[in-house]
Design a protein around this motif. Structure first.
Motif, PDB file in Angstrom:
ATOM      1  N   GLY A   1     -55.924  24.417  33.522  1.00 29.67           N
ATOM      2  CA  GLY A   1     -55.516  23.117  33.006  1.00 29.67           C
ATOM      3  C   GLY A   1     -54.564  23.240  31.826  1.00 29.67           C
ATOM      4  N   LEU A   2     -54.826  24.207  30.958  1.00 30.42           N
ATOM      5  CA  LEU A   2     -53.932  24.446  29.817  1.00 30.42           C
ATOM      6  C   LEU A   2     -52.559  24.909  30.288  1.00 30.42           C
ATOM      7  CD1 LEU A   2     -56.397  26.208  27.341  1.00 30.42           C
ATOM      8  CD2 LEU A   2     -55.459  23.895  27.153  1.00 30.42           C
ATOM      9  N   VAL A   3     -52.532  25.751  31.327  1.00 25.74           N
ATOM     10  CA  VAL A   3     -51.246  26.183  31.898  1.00 25.74           C
ATOM     11  C   VAL A   3     -50.503  24.986  32.475  1.00 25.74           C
ATOM     12  CG1 VAL A   3     -50.159  27.566  33.713  1.00 25.74           C
ATOM     13  CG2 VAL A   3     -52.037  28.524  32.373  1.00 25.74           C
ATOM     14  N   ALA A   4     -51.221  24.137  33.216  1.00 22.56           N
ATOM     15  CA  ALA A   4     -50.600  22.938  33.798  1.00 22.56           C
ATOM     16  C   ALA A   4     -50.088  22.010  32.702  1.00 22.56           C
ATOM     17  CB  ALA A   4     -51.612  22.206  34.681  1.00 22.56           C
ATOM     18  N   LEU A   5     -50.855  21.875  31.621  1.00 22.53           N
ATOM     19  CA  LEU A   5     -50.430  21.056  30.486  1.00 22.53           C
ATOM     20  C   LEU A   5     -49.136  21.592  29.891  1.00 22.53           C
ATOM     21  CD1 LEU A   5     -51.408  18.724  28.499  1.00 22.53           C
ATOM     22  CD2 LEU A   5     -52.341  20.567  27.099  1.00 22.53           C
TER      23      LEU A   5
ATOM     24  N   SER B   1     -54.280  17.242  33.614  1.00 20.22           N
ATOM     25  CA  SER B   1     -53.659  18.011  32.532  1.00 20.22           C
ATOM     26  C   SER B   1     -52.144  18.056  32.699  1.00 20.22           C
ATOM     27  CB  SER B   1     -54.218  19.440  32.507  1.00 20.22           C
ATOM     28  OG  SER B   1     -55.605  19.435  32.246  1.00 20.22           O
ATOM     29  N   PHE B   2     -51.692  18.294  33.924  1.00 23.09           N
ATOM     30  CA  PHE B   2     -50.248  18.311  34.177  1.00 23.09           C
ATOM     31  C   PHE B   2     -49.632  16.952  33.849  1.00 23.09           C
ATOM     32  CE2 PHE B   2     -46.741  17.320  37.077  1.00 23.09           C
ATOM     33  CZ  PHE B   2     -45.821  18.291  36.685  1.00 23.09           C
ATOM     34  N   ALA B   3     -50.293  15.882  34.268  1.00 27.37           N
ATOM     35  CA  ALA B   3     -49.761  14.535  34.011  1.00 27.37           C
ATOM     36  C   ALA B   3     -49.657  14.257  32.516  1.00 27.37           C
ATOM     37  CB  ALA B   3     -50.647  13.494  34.690  1.00 27.37           C
ATOM     38  N   VAL B   4     -50.668  14.651  31.751  1.00 24.84           N
ATOM     39  CA  VAL B   4     -50.609  14.442  30.301  1.00 24.84           C
ATOM     40  C   VAL B   4     -49.520  15.320  29.687  1.00 24.84           C
ATOM     41  CG1 VAL B   4     -51.885  14.698  28.132  1.00 24.84           C
ATOM     42  CG2 VAL B   4     -53.002  13.687  30.120  1.00 24.84           C
ATOM     43  N   GLY B   5     -49.298  16.511  30.262  1.00 26.82           N
ATOM     44  CA  GLY B   5     -48.177  17.334  29.813  1.00 26.82           C
ATOM     45  C   GLY B   5     -46.858  16.617  29.994  1.00 26.82           C
ATOM     46  N   VAL B   6     -46.698  15.915  31.116  1.00 28.54           N
ATOM     47  CA  VAL B   6     -45.491  15.109  31.348  1.00 28.54           C
ATOM     48  C   VAL B   6     -45.394  13.997  30.305  1.00 28.54           C
ATOM     49  CG1 VAL B   6     -44.309  13.575  32.978  1.00 28.54           C
ATOM     50  CG2 VAL B   6     -45.472  15.639  33.811  1.00 28.54           C
ATOM     51  N   LEU B   7     -46.523  13.374  29.995  1.00 32.11           N
ATOM     52  CA  LEU B   7     -46.549  12.340  28.955  1.00 32.11           C
ATOM     53  C   LEU B   7     -46.064  12.905  27.621  1.00 32.11           C
ATOM     54  CD1 LEU B   7     -47.437   9.466  28.020  1.00 32.11           C
ATOM     55  CD2 LEU B   7     -49.705  10.440  27.590  1.00 32.11           C
ATOM     56  N   LEU B   8     -46.490  14.112  27.295  1.00 26.94           N
ATOM     57  CA  LEU B   8     -46.062  14.749  26.048  1.00 26.94           C
ATOM     58  C   LEU B   8     -44.571  15.090  26.091  1.00 26.94           C
ATOM     59  CD1 LEU B   8     -49.138  17.074  25.445  1.00 26.94           C
ATOM     60  CD2 LEU B   8     -48.512  15.053  24.124  1.00 26.94           C
TER      61      LEU B   8
END
Length: 390
Positions: A57-61, A350-357
């Protein structure tokens, strides 16, 4: 380097997500240790698996944070077509668990395609809406094509059957259409058609119908709660204000089914009390408020819609999961984002929140400090001001 590349990501959102992930390790271990010891002979078996999923999840983020979100616009259609293909394959070849076919298995790995489909559809809707603009108000050219995509994905998820996720996909899609200023008449007609459809699906699925009947009886006639819900509420009662302490839950000891999954919030309430549950929900409140602020500050319509959609998914899932474990809503199979045991939800969220960031980094919310030009030394300044006489 452009100004968009020099800006910071939104740190409050990142910190809230990281704290939830770290706390989930302790909560999942406590909730699963007794069951894991009985089944596998290792109390930390599920903890180890969950820790691996958190790392993924951290990698996806990180991946979501580093790739420019605007590049996804060209990929949304292939992604949603791929998700439809995965959902179709799942219905044919997927593994069956508790009467539902929701998983694709690859050797020792398993994937829940509905989690991928949920975000693939969201990204595609944001791309289409931002492209169509005011054309969204035209039923044939704007509204109907979107409904075809929504119906295809939600319909396949409902066929698994996965009533809760299918219903959430429809709800989130309608929220996005409402935000995009679609005609109220079109939205009302869609809801009028969707509600009988969902009721029809519920009537054909005994476990779904039973959950609704027990919930309605409980709130209207003081009827008996389901065993799982009753044990979950007992967990909150045991916790009181301050909780019984980390690792000291009693409900995890074969009283509360799925204590490390959909009902993990009950373990939070038991071990950390009302203070702990408020703290967890405050983290989601931070994500919600910062997410909507990111949407307000986004530089383009695609980024604005995407920020609203991602924030809405995380917020609604957290609220529904908490409402279910507290007996406020009918029992569903929706996980608590970043906290419940499970890889597919954690990975894609996690990936989606990474996109948000990444969207936040391309706003003016957190500009990096630009290096000031070097000032001349006193000697140089005097030298420059000296007038040479020849």
């Amino acid at each position: 380097m452009t100004r968009a590349q020099r800006n910071h990501i939104d740190l409050p959102t990142l910190v809230a997500v990281l704290v939830l992930m770290v706390l989930s390790l302790g909560v999942v271990y406590s909730a699963s240790s007794t069951w894991a010891m009985e089944k596998f002979g290792e109390s930390n078996r599920l903890l180890n698996l969950h820790a691996m999923k958190v790392l993924l999840g951290l990698v996806a983020l990180f991946v979501g944070m580093t790739i420019d979100y605007k590049k996804y616009r060209k990929l949304t259609k292939p992604a949603v077509i791929m998700s439809i293909a995965f959902l179709t394959i799942t219905l044919i070849l997927g593994g069956e668990v508790k009467g539902a076919t929701r998983w694709l298995r690859f050797g020792g790995l398993s994937l829940q395609p509905s989690e991928f489909a949920k975000f693939a559809l969201l990204f595609h809707l944001c791309s289409l809406i931002s492209t169509k603009g005011e054309l969204i108000r035209d039923f044939k050219k704007g509204f109907l094509p979107l409904m075809i995509w929504i119906g295809s994905v939600a319909g396949l998820v409902l066929l698994q059957p996965n009533f809760s996720t299918g219903s959430m996909i429809i709800l989130i899609s309608l929220v996005m259409l409402f935000i995009s200023r679609a005609r109220f008449l079109h939205l009302f007609g869609t809801m009028a058609a969707a509600i009988p459809l969902l009721i029809g699906v519920a009537l054909t699925r005994p476990h779904v119908l039973q959950r609704f009947q027990m919930f309605i009886d409980a709130i209207s006639n003081g009827g008996k709660l389901s065993y799982q819900l009753m044990q979950g509420i007992i967990g909150f009662g045991n916790g009181g204000l301050l909780g019984v302490g980390p690792g000291l839950s009693k409900q995890r000891d074969f009283f509360l089914p799925e204590s490390y999954g959909d009902f993990v919030f009950s373990i939070v309430g038991e071990e950390y009390g009302a203070i702990g549950t408020i703290f967890f929900m405050t983290l989601f409140l931070v994500i919600m408020l910062r997410g909507f602020k990111i949407a307000k500050s986004a530089r383009d319509e695609f980024g604005r819609l995407l920020a609203i959609g991602i924030t809405s998914v995380v917020t609604l899932y957290a609220l529904v999961n908490a409402g279910v474990t507290l007996g406020i809503l009918p029992t569903t199979g929706l996980p608590m984002p970043f906290v419940s045991y499970g890889g597919s939800s954690l990975l894609f969220t996690s990936f989606a929140v990474g996109v948000l960031l990444n969207i936040s980094a391309q706003t003016d919310m957190h500009p990096r400090a630009e290096k000031a030009p070097e000032q001349p030394t006193t000697a140089q300044s005097l030298e420059d001001k000296t007038v040479k006489v020849y």
